[in-house]
Write a protein that holds these residues in place. Structure first.
Motif, short mmCIF file in Angstrom:
data_model
loop_
_atom_site.label_atom_id
_atom_site.label_comp_id
_atom_site.label_asym_id
_atom_site.label_seq_id
_atom_site.Cartn_x
_atom_site.Cartn_y
_atom_site.Cartn_z
N ILE A 130 0.83 -1.20 0.00
CA ILE A 130 0.00 0.00 0.00
C ILE A 130 0.87 1.25 0.00
N ARG A 131 1.97 1.20 0.76
CA ARG A 131 2.85 2.38 0.82
C ARG A 131 3.57 2.60 -0.51
N ASP A 132 3.95 1.51 -1.16
CA ASP A 132 4.57 1.64 -2.48
C ASP A 132 3.62 2.33 -3.44
N ASP A 133 2.36 1.86 -3.37
CA ASP A 133 1.34 2.41 -4.23
C ASP A 133 1.16 3.91 -3.93
N PHE A 134 1.18 4.24 -2.66
CA PHE A 134 1.01 5.63 -2.26
C PHE A 134 2.19 6.48 -2.73
N ALA A 135 3.41 5.91 -2.60
CA ALA A 135 4.60 6.65 -3.05
C ALA A 135 4.50 6.94 -4.54
N THR A 136 4.01 5.98 -5.30
CA THR A 136 3.86 6.17 -6.75
C THR A 136 2.88 7.32 -7.01
N LYS A 137 1.77 7.31 -6.26
CA LYS A 137 0.77 8.38 -6.45
C LYS A 137 1.36 9.74 -6.07
N LEU A 138 2.11 9.74 -5.00
CA LEU A 138 2.70 10.99 -4.52
C LEU A 138 3.63 11.58 -5.59
N LEU A 139 4.38 10.71 -6.23
CA LEU A 139 5.31 11.18 -7.26
C LEU A 139 4.59 11.56 -8.55
N SER A 140 3.33 11.12 -8.69
CA SER A 140 2.57 11.49 -9.89
C SER A 140 1.79 12.79 -9.66
N ALA A 141 1.91 13.34 -8.44
CA ALA A 141 1.07 14.50 -8.11
C ALA A 141 1.64 15.80 -8.66
N ASP A 142 0.74 16.64 -9.19
CA ASP A 142 1.12 17.98 -9.59
C ASP A 142 1.17 18.89 -8.37
N ALA A 143 0.32 18.56 -7.39
CA ALA A 143 0.28 19.37 -6.16
C ALA A 143 0.00 18.46 -4.98
N ILE A 144 0.55 18.85 -3.83
CA ILE A 144 0.28 18.11 -2.60
C ILE A 144 -0.30 19.10 -1.59
N VAL A 145 -1.39 18.69 -0.95
CA VAL A 145 -1.96 19.51 0.12
C VAL A 145 -1.73 18.76 1.43
N PHE A 146 -0.94 19.35 2.30
CA PHE A 146 -0.75 18.78 3.64
C PHE A 146 -1.82 19.36 4.55
N VAL A 147 -2.58 18.49 5.17
CA VAL A 147 -3.62 18.96 6.08
C VAL A 147 -3.18 18.61 7.50
N LYS A 170 6.77 15.44 -10.67
CA LYS A 170 6.30 16.58 -11.45
C LYS A 170 5.66 17.65 -10.56
N LEU A 171 5.95 17.52 -9.28
CA LEU A 171 5.36 18.40 -8.28
C LEU A 171 5.62 19.88 -8.58
N ARG A 172 4.51 20.68 -8.57
CA ARG A 172 4.66 22.10 -8.84
C ARG A 172 4.27 22.97 -7.65
N ARG A 173 3.31 22.43 -6.85
CA ARG A 173 2.81 23.25 -5.75
C ARG A 173 2.60 22.41 -4.50
N VAL A 174 2.93 22.99 -3.36
CA VAL A 174 2.65 22.37 -2.06
C VAL A 174 1.89 23.38 -1.22
N ILE A 175 0.79 22.93 -0.65
CA ILE A 175 0.01 23.81 0.23
C ILE A 175 -0.04 23.14 1.60
N VAL A 176 0.33 23.89 2.63
CA VAL A 176 0.20 23.39 4.00
C VAL A 176 -1.03 24.07 4.59
N ALA A 177 -2.07 23.28 4.83
CA ALA A 177 -3.34 23.84 5.33
C ALA A 177 -3.54 23.41 6.78
N PHE A 178 -3.62 24.39 7.66
CA PHE A 178 -3.87 24.07 9.07
C PHE A 178 -5.37 23.98 9.30
#
Ligand SMILES: Nc1nc2c(ncn2[C@@H]2O[C@H](COP(=O)(O)OP(=O)(O)OP(=O)(O)O)[C@@H](O)[C@H]2O)c(=O)[nH]1
Ligand SMILES: [Mg+2]
Length: 326
Positions: free
Chosen positions: A138-155, A184-192
């Motif tokens: 499951i973590r491998d799968d998640f890592a793949t998805k994470l690397l395919s993300a254009d943006a990541i939102v940390f909540v 291919k990450l372009r944007r990271v948003i840290v949302a509290f």
């Protein structure tokens, strides 16, 4: 053809990822976001097949699971009090459109199709000291998805960081992202998240204070001062040229008319606020249930600045922030 974007929601268990996503469309409908009302965005849930193209393998998958709208299920679960996301996480698909005024470079990006990956907290921020177990796949799968993300939102819930076990994992995650070769990450948003909780003692003034971006900036500065992962995140901005923004969000929001935080929306007592003669789903209109719940998604998709979206320079105090929420 509309641009396709993948956005990953990441954060500790119970941080409020699923709730934020569930509240995002209400947030648009109620204009409870930090953008100008003239923007008139819509975010419509679509099927996996509509995202991938109807002739794909996904179209066949949709025959099995596409009959019930997964996003409506998520919204229903949230309205009933929420539940932890199962370890495999979930994917939701949307069409994001702007109907009103927006700068040209933003208008050109819309409409776009969004794939939003809602990860389970335990997978997204794994406990690396735990022995390798069945979650590896499951973590491998998640890592793949994470690397395919254009943006990541940390909540992240607004808590004292030094008390939380997952802060070291956050720093490691940022360091790995900075080193990952083909992301291919372009944007990271840290949302509290859980922002409305700060205002419980302010009674009817709560909403007024929450609507002031200067208050949000103050809260963010204070929270980030004690965040040990802040340097690894900054390295991601300078090293990997990723745009980083900080913001606050609340899936619960504020009670309309009374303007105090909507502390416990799942209690039966909520009914008291219904208007006479207004039945069914319209009762939701009685609440500012979400507050800024869609902002991280709009920034992730369109790089659209809002009054509540702060850059490192603004947090540091070297750049000014424009107008308040209108
Ligand atoms: N007060 C308050 N509580 C919230 C808010 N958003 C979520 N919660 C509550 O926090 C709990 C966890 O929310 P979830 O959205 O399930 O969190 P998650 O990040 O998806 O958690 P996992 O799926 O387990 O990783 C639930 O009981 C929510 O009702 C908020 O804005 N304010
Ligand atoms: Mg969840």
């Amino acid at each position: 053809m509309a641009e396709k974007l993948t956005i990953c929601l990441v954060g500790p268990r119970g941080g409020g990822k699923s709730s934020m996503l569930a509240a995002a469309t209400d947030c648009i409908v109620q204009s409870a976001h930090g953008y100008s009302p003239d923007l008139r965005p819509t975010m419509q849930s679509i099927t996996r097949a509509a995202f991938h193209g109807f002739d794909s393998v996904s179209a066949k998958l949709d025959i099995f699971d596409g009959l019930v709208d997964d996003y409506q299920k998520l919204r229903r679960a949230f309205a009933e009090g929420g539940a932890p996301t199962d370890a495999r996480g979930r994917e939701y698909f949307f069409r994001l459109t702007l109907h009103g005024d927006a700068p040209r470079e933003i208008r050109e990006k819309a409409p776009c199709l969004l794939r939003i990956i809602d990860a389970a907290g335990g997978v997204a921020i794994p406990d690396e000291t735990a022995p390798a177990d069945a979650l590896t796949e499951i973590r491998d799968d998640f890592a793949t998805k994470l690397l395919s993300a254009d943006a990541i939102v940390f909540v992240l819930p607004l808590v004292r960081f030094e008390d939380s076990g997952w802060v070291g994992d956050m720093a490691r995650l940022f360091e790995r992202l900075a080193l990952a070769p083909d992301q291919k990450l372009r944007r990271v948003i840290v949302a509290f998240s859980h922002y409305e909780r700060l205002f419980v003692r302010l009674g009817p003034s709560a909403f007024t204070y929450a609507c002031d971006p200067a208050v949000a900036l103050h809260v963010l500065r204070r929270s980030l001062r004690s965040a040990p992962w802040i340097d690894s995140l900054r390295a991601l901005e300078t090293g990997a040229k990723v745009d980083i923004r900080f913001t606050v969000t609340s899936a619960y929001g504020f009670v309309k008319t009374f303007q105090n935080p909507n502390i416990d929306p799942h209690r039966e007592g909520e009914r008291r606020f219904r208007r006479e003669g207004v039945a069914g789903s319209r009762a939701l209109n009685e609440f500012w249930r979400p507050f800024l719940a869609v902002d991280p998604i709009l920034y992730a998709a369109l790089a659209l600045e809002s009054a509540f979206m702060f850059s490192y320079a603004q947090i540091d105090g070297s750049a000014q922030k424009p107008a308040a929420l209108r």
